[in-house]
Design a protein around this motif. Structure first.
Motif, PDB file in Angstrom:
ATOM      1  N   ALA A   1       0.836  -1.209   0.000  1.00  0.00           N
ATOM      2  CA  ALA A   1       0.000   0.000   0.000  1.00  0.00           C
ATOM      3  C   ALA A   1       0.867   1.253   0.000  1.00  0.00           C
ATOM      4  O   ALA A   1       0.571   2.232  -0.700  1.00  0.00           O
ATOM      5  N   GLY A   2       1.957   1.234   0.781  1.00  0.00           N
ATOM      6  CA  GLY A   2       2.861   2.377   0.812  1.00  0.00           C
ATOM      7  C   GLY A   2       3.508   2.630  -0.543  1.00  0.00           C
ATOM      8  O   GLY A   2       3.612   3.770  -0.992  1.00  0.00           O
TER       9      GLY A   2
ATOM     10  N   MET B   1       1.002   4.185  -2.825  1.00  0.00           N
ATOM     11  CA  MET B   1       0.822   5.599  -2.502  1.00  0.00           C
ATOM     12  C   MET B   1       1.980   6.441  -3.042  1.00  0.00           C
ATOM     13  O   MET B   1       1.777   7.550  -3.560  1.00  0.00           O
TER      14      MET B   1
ATOM     15  N   LEU C   1       1.473   6.777  -6.725  1.00  0.00           N
ATOM     16  CA  LEU C   1       0.396   7.747  -6.954  1.00  0.00           C
ATOM     17  C   LEU C   1       0.922   9.162  -6.759  1.00  0.00           C
ATOM     18  O   LEU C   1       0.608  10.078  -7.538  1.00  0.00           O
ATOM     19  N   ASN C   2       1.740   9.364  -5.730  1.00  0.00           N
ATOM     20  CA  ASN C   2       2.374  10.654  -5.476  1.00  0.00           C
ATOM     21  C   ASN C   2       3.202  11.096  -6.688  1.00  0.00           C
ATOM     22  O   ASN C   2       3.145  12.255  -7.118  1.00  0.00           O
TER      23      ASN C   2
ATOM     24  N   VAL D   1      -0.202  12.499   0.758  1.00  0.00           N
ATOM     25  CA  VAL D   1       0.012  11.150   0.201  1.00  0.00           C
ATOM     26  C   VAL D   1       1.440  10.690   0.446  1.00  0.00           C
ATOM     27  O   VAL D   1       1.679   9.543   0.857  1.00  0.00           O
ATOM     28  N   SER D   2       2.405  11.582   0.202  1.00  0.00           N
ATOM     29  CA  SER D   2       3.814  11.217   0.393  1.00  0.00           C
ATOM     30  C   SER D   2       4.105  10.869   1.847  1.00  0.00           C
ATOM     31  O   SER D   2       4.780   9.867   2.132  1.00  0.00           O
TER      32      SER D   2
ATOM     33  N   ALA E   1       1.940   9.898   4.173  1.00  0.00           N
ATOM     34  CA  ALA E   1       1.220   8.672   4.524  1.00  0.00           C
ATOM     35  C   ALA E   1       1.968   7.444   4.011  1.00  0.00           C
ATOM     36  O   ALA E   1       2.079   6.425   4.716  1.00  0.00           O
ATOM     37  N   ALA E   2       2.516   7.543   2.805  1.00  0.00           N
ATOM     38  CA  ALA E   2       3.262   6.422   2.233  1.00  0.00           C
ATOM     39  C   ALA E   2       4.505   6.126   3.063  1.00  0.00           C
ATOM     40  O   ALA E   2       4.820   4.964   3.353  1.00  0.00           O
TER      41      ALA E   2
ATOM     42  N   TRP F   1       3.950   0.045 -10.987  1.00  0.00           N
ATOM     43  CA  TRP F   1       2.936   1.101 -10.909  1.00  0.00           C
ATOM     44  C   TRP F   1       3.317   2.300 -11.770  1.00  0.00           C
ATOM     45  O   TRP F   1       2.433   2.963 -12.345  1.00  0.00           O
TER      46      TRP F   1
END
Length: 306
Positions: free
Chosen positions: A23-24, A27, A30-31, A224-225, A227-228, A254
């Motif tokens: 998940a990290g 993220m 995604l970032n 996001v960054s 949280a990752a 990804w």
């Protein structure tokens, strides 16, 4: 009975750590995709500045819990400063590179992080690196050269940004190992302050007033960054780094997916071949370190490109 309970606990920690790592990494990818989208319309400095402000949405409660006094009581301040410089260069150069290069191309350079760390550990930390790992380091560098394609016709400033940024990333990991006694909150806070200051300086004369949506997206980038980073840090406390290290290369997958879906970028055969060499070399280095040291130090695992 005690052995069964211990095995059950270890199994549960693994089951929690692996999804957190995946998940990290998602993220972080995604970032990166969000960052590439934003730097197409705004200067790198502006994106980095507002992103850094957004990161304090996550860091604020952590700083309050730790206490602000601890931020100013740091061991080895010179190394702390050098780490801030390295992480700031890593972040800024990454976004500068993705202005013109596909995500997967830039990420391929950053996947060489474990290779740089292995080489720098020998040179800067005096750690013994056996001939098998040196061979893997050389093979990994060959993979980087394939990605870079250093000819007058193919070499670009964006490629240089990605290469230097990935090396700065390797230095940041090494410095993180030297500063392992410093709390994550303190380390991340100061690196965020560093990017905020540099972003602010780069924004002078290059400010473009964002819409509410764009401003929110840049703030979200920081959330996001952060949280990752927290997810991966927690994963490393739940499961062995040697188990989690190969999962980090899902970032490259990804990057290909997001690059194709959002920007229509498909990495060419040269990038794919070079990336495959880099990934295999990195995984072999992790394997050999596990054999030599029983367990890979958590500091050697990539904790996110940005």
């Amino acid at each position: 009975m005690a052995l069964l309970a211990r095995n059950f606990t270890i199994r549960n920690m693994l089951l929690a750590g692996i999804p957190l790592m995946l998940a990290g990494d998602f993220m972080f990818a995604l970032n990166d995709a969000m960052g590439k989208w934003l730097v197409a319309s705004f200067s790198v400095g502006q994106v980095v500045l507002i992103r850094s402000i957004g990161a304090f949405i996550v860091l604020g409660p952590m700083i309050a819990n730790q206490g602000t006094a601890r931020l100013f009581h740091m061991d080895r301040p010179v190394l702390q400063f050098l780490r801030v410089v390295a992480t700031t260069a890593d972040t800024g150069l990454f976004y500068a590179a993705v202005v013109y290069l596909p995500l997967a191309d830039v990420m391929s350079f950053y996947m060489a992080g474990p290779i740089y760390v292995a080489a720098l550990s020998h040179l800067l930390l005096g750690e013994k690196v056996g001939w098998r790992r040196w061979l893997a380091i050389l093979v990994g560098f060959c993979g980087v050269l394939i990605i870079l394609k250093p000819s007058s016709a193919a070499f670009s400033l964006s490629s240089a940004f990605a290469l230097v940024g990935s090396i700065a990333f390797g230095f940041a990991i090494i410095l993180g190992r030297l500063l392992r006694g410093t709390s994550d909150t303190t380390l991340v806070t100061w690196q965020t302050i560093g990017t905020l200051i540099v972003g602010g300086l780069l924004t002078i004369g290059a400010w473009r007033t964002p819409s509410a949506l764009d401003f929110g997206a840049m703030l979200l980038l920081g959330v996001v960054s952060c949280a990752a980073h927290l997810m991966i840090t927690r994963a490393l406390k739940l499961a062995p780094a040697s188990t989690l290290a190969p999962l980090h290369y899902s970032l490259l997958l990804w990057a290909v997916v997001f690059g194709l879906a959002f920007f229509g970028d498909m990495p060419g055969p040269r990038i794919l071949v070079g990336a495959a060499i880099v990934v295999l070399a990195g995984m072999f280095i992790f394997h050999r370190q596990k054999v030599v040291e029983t367990e890979v130090p958590p500091e050697n695992v990539l904790k996110g490109v940005n």
